[in-house]
Design a protein around this motif. Structure first.
Motif, mmCIF file in Angstrom:
data_model
loop_
_atom_site.group_PDB
_atom_site.id
_atom_site.type_symbol
_atom_site.label_atom_id
_atom_site.label_comp_id
_atom_site.label_asym_id
_atom_site.label_seq_id
_atom_site.Cartn_x
_atom_site.Cartn_y
_atom_site.Cartn_z
ATOM 1 N N VAL A 13 -9.881 16.189 -36.879
ATOM 2 C CA VAL A 13 -10.730 15.580 -35.862
ATOM 3 C C VAL A 13 -12.018 15.095 -36.505
ATOM 4 C CG1 VAL A 13 -11.968 16.040 -33.706
ATOM 5 C CG2 VAL A 13 -9.732 17.061 -34.088
ATOM 6 N N LYS A 14 -12.471 13.903 -36.150
ATOM 7 C CA LYS A 14 -13.676 13.323 -36.748
ATOM 8 C C LYS A 14 -14.957 13.670 -35.983
ATOM 9 C CE LYS A 14 -11.407 10.990 -39.877
ATOM 10 N NZ LYS A 14 -10.977 11.823 -40.943
ATOM 11 N N ASP A 15 -14.856 14.014 -34.689
ATOM 12 C CA ASP A 15 -16.038 14.246 -33.872
ATOM 13 C C ASP A 15 -15.797 15.430 -32.927
ATOM 14 O OD1 ASP A 15 -18.582 13.771 -32.832
ATOM 15 O OD2 ASP A 15 -17.812 12.426 -31.287
ATOM 16 N N GLY A 16 -16.791 16.334 -32.838
ATOM 17 C CA GLY A 16 -16.705 17.457 -31.911
ATOM 18 C C GLY A 16 -15.773 18.552 -32.393
ATOM 19 N N PRO A 17 -15.430 19.476 -31.501
ATOM 20 C CA PRO A 17 -14.513 20.558 -31.883
ATOM 21 C C PRO A 17 -13.060 20.076 -31.916
ATOM 22 C CG PRO A 17 -15.246 20.842 -29.614
ATOM 23 C CD PRO A 17 -15.986 19.657 -30.156
ATOM 24 N N ALA A 18 -12.290 20.660 -32.833
ATOM 25 C CA ALA A 18 -10.860 20.346 -32.894
ATOM 26 C C ALA A 18 -10.131 20.942 -31.695
ATOM 27 C CB ALA A 18 -10.260 20.867 -34.193
ATOM 28 N N LEU A 19 -10.538 22.170 -31.309
ATOM 29 C CA LEU A 19 -9.891 22.868 -30.196
ATOM 30 C C LEU A 19 -10.948 23.542 -29.333
ATOM 31 C CD1 LEU A 19 -7.146 24.474 -32.404
ATOM 32 C CD2 LEU A 19 -6.693 22.810 -30.591
ATOM 33 N N VAL A 20 -10.702 23.595 -28.027
ATOM 34 C CA VAL A 20 -11.604 24.251 -27.081
ATOM 35 C C VAL A 20 -10.772 25.215 -26.245
ATOM 36 C CG1 VAL A 20 -13.175 23.946 -25.145
ATOM 37 C CG2 VAL A 20 -13.157 22.266 -26.998
ATOM 38 N N ALA A 21 -11.251 26.469 -26.151
ATOM 39 C CA ALA A 21 -10.581 27.476 -25.316
ATOM 40 C C ALA A 21 -11.609 28.022 -24.329
ATOM 41 C CB ALA A 21 -10.013 28.592 -26.181
ATOM 42 N N ASP A 22 -11.591 27.533 -23.100
ATOM 43 C CA ASP A 22 -12.553 27.928 -22.072
ATOM 44 C C ASP A 22 -11.849 28.583 -20.887
ATOM 45 O OD1 ASP A 22 -14.685 26.907 -23.494
ATOM 46 O OD2 ASP A 22 -14.767 25.026 -22.387
ATOM 47 N N ASP A 23 -12.657 29.198 -20.038
ATOM 48 C CA ASP A 23 -12.186 29.702 -18.749
ATOM 49 C C ASP A 23 -10.957 30.603 -18.854
ATOM 50 O OD1 ASP A 23 -14.235 28.250 -17.533
ATOM 51 O OD2 ASP A 23 -12.989 26.444 -17.451
ATOM 52 N N ASN A 24 -11.081 31.652 -19.646
ATOM 53 C CA ASN A 24 -10.031 32.659 -19.802
ATOM 54 C C ASN A 24 -8.757 32.126 -20.444
ATOM 55 O OD1 ASN A 24 -11.631 34.696 -18.618
ATOM 56 N ND2 ASN A 24 -11.140 33.857 -16.605
ATOM 57 N N CYS A 25 -8.886 31.079 -21.228
ATOM 58 C CA CYS A 25 -7.740 30.518 -21.951
ATOM 59 C C CYS A 25 -7.462 31.373 -23.188
ATOM 60 C CB CYS A 25 -8.052 29.089 -22.367
ATOM 61 S SG CYS A 25 -6.757 28.311 -23.347
ATOM 62 N N ASP A 26 -6.196 31.596 -23.491
ATOM 63 C CA ASP A 26 -5.773 32.270 -24.712
ATOM 64 C C ASP A 26 -5.234 31.209 -25.663
ATOM 65 O OD1 ASP A 26 -6.344 34.779 -23.667
ATOM 66 O OD2 ASP A 26 -4.315 35.053 -22.893
#
Length: 194
Positions: A13-26
């Motif tokens: 990924v060139k910009d920002g996070p590659a992965l996001v885990a929010d709201d009780n995500c596993d």
């Protein structure tokens, strides 16, 4: 409340996070490779990574809220390895963090590091506010601070090599490091014993 699993995946990924885990995500990553400005960002999520690597331009893992992170056999190369503002828990086993800034920065987080190496940065491990830190074997090295302990945290060290100066807040409880009665420890490398 989702559970997402990736095996042998590559994230570039060139910009920002590659992965996001929010709201009780596993989020579960197995033998995966991440290249991005920010490897993984969480807010109230749980991340497990077994094997693989993270190469980040800013930070490998950026955790906030009630987030938990488990790393096993992972290599992280980034200016800052892991930033975590809890409450939360971190469990590292056979992790290698090579950084230029801070290896692990924690606030209100409990961490256990086993056979983990943190090197190359200005500060290997920084704690603030409250939390429990347990170090089993491995090594911590920092050009400014190997350990920078603040708040009312609790540190237990067993067989971990400390390469660099250490400072602590008077409220920090320390077990396993001889000579930590003062707030600043000499630069001489040492290996802690129980």
């Amino acid at each position: 409340n989702d559970s997402i699993r990736f095996e042998k995946a590559t994230f570039d990924v060139k910009d920002g996070p590659a992965l996001v885990a929010d709201d009780n995500c596993d989020l579960i990553l197995v033998d995966s490779t991440i290249r991005a400005p920010i490897g993984v960002r969480t807010n109230n999520g749980d991340v497990v990574m077994r094997g693989g690597s993270v190469n980040a331009d800013k930070v490998g893992f950026d955790l906030t809220g009630a987030s938990n992170l488990t790393l096993d056999g992972v290599s992280v190369n980034a200016p800052d390895g892991v930033r975590a503002a809890g409450p939360g828990t971190l469990d590292f086993r056979k992790v290698k963090l090579v950084v230029t800034g801070t290896g692990v920065a924690l606030s209100n987080v409990d961490i256990t590091m086993t056979d983990t190496e943190v090197s190359g940065g200005t500060t290997a491990l920084r704690t603030t506010l409250t939390g429990s830190t347990t170090l089993h074997r491995g090594s911590l090295g920092g050009s400014r601070w190997a350990l920078d302990l603040g708040g009312t945290s609790d540190l237990t060290v067993d067989g971990t090599r400390i390469d660099g100066p250490t400072r602590r807040d008077p409220l920090v409880t320390i077990r396993g490091l001889p000579g930590m009665a003062s707030s600043i420890m000499p630069v001489a490398p040492q290996t802690a014993t129980p």
